[in-house]
Design a protein around this motif. Structure first.
Motif, short mmCIF file in Angstrom:
data_model
loop_
_atom_site.label_atom_id
_atom_site.label_comp_id
_atom_site.label_asym_id
_atom_site.label_seq_id
_atom_site.Cartn_x
_atom_site.Cartn_y
_atom_site.Cartn_z
N VAL A 104 -28.35 39.03 -8.87
CA VAL A 104 -29.71 38.52 -8.88
C VAL A 104 -30.66 39.71 -8.89
O VAL A 104 -30.72 40.48 -7.92
CB VAL A 104 -29.99 37.61 -7.66
N ALA A 111 -33.76 40.30 -6.07
CA ALA A 111 -33.11 39.54 -4.99
C ALA A 111 -33.88 39.50 -3.68
O ALA A 111 -33.67 38.59 -2.88
CB ALA A 111 -31.71 40.10 -4.74
N GLY A 162 -36.26 35.38 -5.42
CA GLY A 162 -34.95 36.01 -5.37
C GLY A 162 -34.18 35.66 -4.11
O GLY A 162 -32.98 35.34 -4.17
N THR A 218 -32.99 32.18 -4.38
CA THR A 218 -31.92 32.10 -5.37
C THR A 218 -30.60 32.60 -4.79
O THR A 218 -29.55 31.97 -4.96
CB THR A 218 -32.30 32.90 -6.63
N VAL A 235 -22.63 37.06 -4.49
CA VAL A 235 -23.91 37.52 -5.05
C VAL A 235 -24.07 39.02 -4.85
O VAL A 235 -23.86 39.54 -3.76
CB VAL A 235 -25.09 36.77 -4.40
N ARG A 278 -26.94 41.72 -4.95
CA ARG A 278 -28.40 41.80 -4.87
C ARG A 278 -28.89 43.05 -5.59
O ARG A 278 -28.43 44.15 -5.29
CB ARG A 278 -28.84 41.81 -3.42
N VAL A 328 -28.95 36.68 -12.95
CA VAL A 328 -30.14 35.84 -12.86
C VAL A 328 -31.31 36.79 -12.62
O VAL A 328 -31.34 37.51 -11.62
CB VAL A 328 -30.03 34.81 -11.71
#
Length: 161
Positions: free
Chosen positions: A5, A8, A13, A16, A27, A29, A55
């Motif tokens: 992400v 993030a 962020g 998300t 994830v 970051r 993302v």
């Protein structure tokens, strides 16, 4: 799935990241405060190692049209190039509904450049145009508030959670 992400630690962020982790994803970051700088590319290759999707919920600072286009252009080019090197399979970009109908907004010009680069880029992509979020009104009034009063532009928005 291992998902990075970008942005993030920002408002969207952080939400998300939380949603993806709640769904069981690993994830990564991406944020300057965490040692990954999209404007220089520093730390990107290491951050994207083994990542399947990115993302991008990055946001630019205030500035004029050319600054916004340069910022979003630079960060998006760096991110897409690192994704291609890492073999990332999909890029998801958060954008804004209606930016192609509004001229004269510096931020929207930058977001249009970001969309253009993603759609012409080497990584398969999805662009998600969202309407403004509920905290948008407070953010806008914060930009213009002086001595307890704020000027609010005549905007028609339909916020979403």
């Amino acid at each position: 799935m291992r998902i990075a992400v970008a942005g993030a630690t920002g408002n969207i962020g952080a939400l998300t990241v939380a949603a993806l982790e709640e769904q069981g994803h690993k994830v990564v970051r991406i944020s300057r405060s965490l040692g990954v700088d999209l404007t220089t590319g520093e730390g990107l290759d290491a951050a994207l190692a083994g990542v399947e999707a990115v993302v991008d919920v990055t946001n630019g600072g205030e500035g004029d049209r050319s600054e916004s286009v340069v910022y979003f252009g630079t960060t998006t080019r760096n991110l897409l190039a690192a994704e291609e090197r890492a073999g990332v399979r999909h890029h998801v970009l958060l954008s804004i509904v209606g930016i192609h109908k509004v001229e004269g907004n510096a931020h929207y010009a930058g977001k249009r450049e970001q969309e253009r680069l993603v759609s012409e880029g080497p990584v398969p992509w999805t662009i998600v145009p969202a309407t403004q979020f509920h905290d948008f009104a407070a953010m806008v009034t914060g930009w213009t508030e002086r001595d307890g009063a704020a000027t609010v532009a005549p905007l028609l928005v339909q916020p979403i959670a």
